[in-house]
Design a protein around this motif. Structure first.
Motif, mmCIF file in Angstrom:
data_model
loop_
_atom_site.group_PDB
_atom_site.id
_atom_site.type_symbol
_atom_site.label_atom_id
_atom_site.label_comp_id
_atom_site.label_asym_id
_atom_site.label_seq_id
_atom_site.Cartn_x
_atom_site.Cartn_y
_atom_site.Cartn_z
ATOM 1 N N CYS A 40 -0.915 1.870 -11.324
ATOM 2 C CA CYS A 40 -1.429 2.761 -11.189
ATOM 3 C C CYS A 40 -1.193 4.210 -12.807
ATOM 4 N N SER A 54 1.185 11.488 -10.506
ATOM 5 C CA SER A 54 0.402 12.464 -10.664
ATOM 6 C C SER A 54 0.493 13.877 -11.039
ATOM 7 N N LYS A 104 -4.861 3.653 -13.328
ATOM 8 C CA LYS A 104 -5.863 4.500 -12.227
ATOM 9 C C LYS A 104 -5.312 6.026 -12.210
ATOM 10 N N ALA A 147 0.398 -1.517 -0.254
ATOM 11 C CA ALA A 147 0.200 -0.109 0.310
ATOM 12 C C ALA A 147 0.945 1.256 -0.239
ATOM 13 N N ASP A 148 1.977 1.151 1.021
ATOM 14 C CA ASP A 148 2.727 2.171 1.276
ATOM 15 C C ASP A 148 3.184 2.589 -0.886
ATOM 16 N N LEU A 187 1.901 6.387 -7.261
ATOM 17 C CA LEU A 187 0.603 8.279 -7.506
ATOM 18 C C LEU A 187 1.442 8.569 -6.932
ATOM 19 N N SER A 188 1.617 9.028 -6.012
ATOM 20 C CA SER A 188 2.136 10.229 -5.934
ATOM 21 C C SER A 188 3.149 11.497 -6.810
ATOM 22 N N ARG A 214 2.205 1.547 -3.911
ATOM 23 C CA ARG A 214 1.447 1.545 -4.248
ATOM 24 C C ARG A 214 1.271 3.699 -4.262
ATOM 25 N N GLU A 215 0.993 3.657 -3.021
ATOM 26 C CA GLU A 215 0.585 6.088 -2.509
ATOM 27 C C GLU A 215 2.241 6.571 -3.732
ATOM 28 N N LYS A 216 3.157 6.183 -3.390
ATOM 29 C CA LYS A 216 4.178 6.421 -3.308
ATOM 30 C C LYS A 216 4.381 6.655 -5.174
#
Length: 168
Positions: A89, A42, A92, A31-32, A38-39, A34-36
């Motif tokens: 990612c 983006s 998404k 999850a971390d 995505l950030s 994925r968030e990294k």
């Protein structure tokens, strides 16, 4: 994207059984990661989704530590697992409609002085045929079977308008 690339991948997903049914979940490290991704991704989303077939070239550059700058990284994670999370990612965020559009991929991983993930993505057009060069070396046939320039280089009468190699 300058960053320390995450090493957690889809392969690290977990499963637990609840009332006799398997439930899949992402452990915190996935999850971390994925968030990294995505950030960072983006900040680079195209103004419109890429349509049709896409070429994706990704170079994963990990902090070199005791390794030489540019040395191949031959340890885990595997390139296919790294790219899976990255492409999910990108989907998404709207880079494209479906990561199945990535019909041509190059994925490399290195130890590097400057860590990061370097991504090149482009839409392919019907005329794209990689200049036939690489495919001729393997099987002596033009790489683009759907092209009007389809050629079998074993036949001296057959030519390809995209051919730039020496035919050997």
């Amino acid at each position: 994207m300058p960053m320390e690339p995450p090493t957690a991948t889809h392969q690290k997903k977990k499963v637990r059984v609840v009332k006799g049914k398997p439930i899949f979940y992402e452990p915190p490290e996935v999850a971390d990661a994925r968030e990294k991704l995505l950030s960072h991704l983006s900040k680079h989303v195209p103004t419109r989704k890429l349509a049709g077939p896409v070429e994706l070239i990704v170079k994963w550059c990990f902090p070199r530590g005791r390794h030489k700058d540019g040395e191949w990284r031959t340890t885990k994670p595997d390139t296919d697992n790294l790219n899976k999370l990255l492409k999910d990612c990108m989907t998404k965020l709207g880079y494209w409609t479906d990561d199945a559009q990535a019909v041509s991929e190059v994925c490399q991983k290195f130890w590097a002085e400057v860590p990061g993930i370097f991504i090149h993505v482009r839409e392919l057009t019907p005329g794209d045929c990689w200049n036939c060069y690489w495919y001729d070396r393997e099987v002596n046939v033009c790489c683009n079977s759907g092209s009007e320039y389809r050629a079998d280089f074993r036949d001296p009468e057959d030519t390809c308008g995209c051919w730039t190699g020496d035919g050997k």
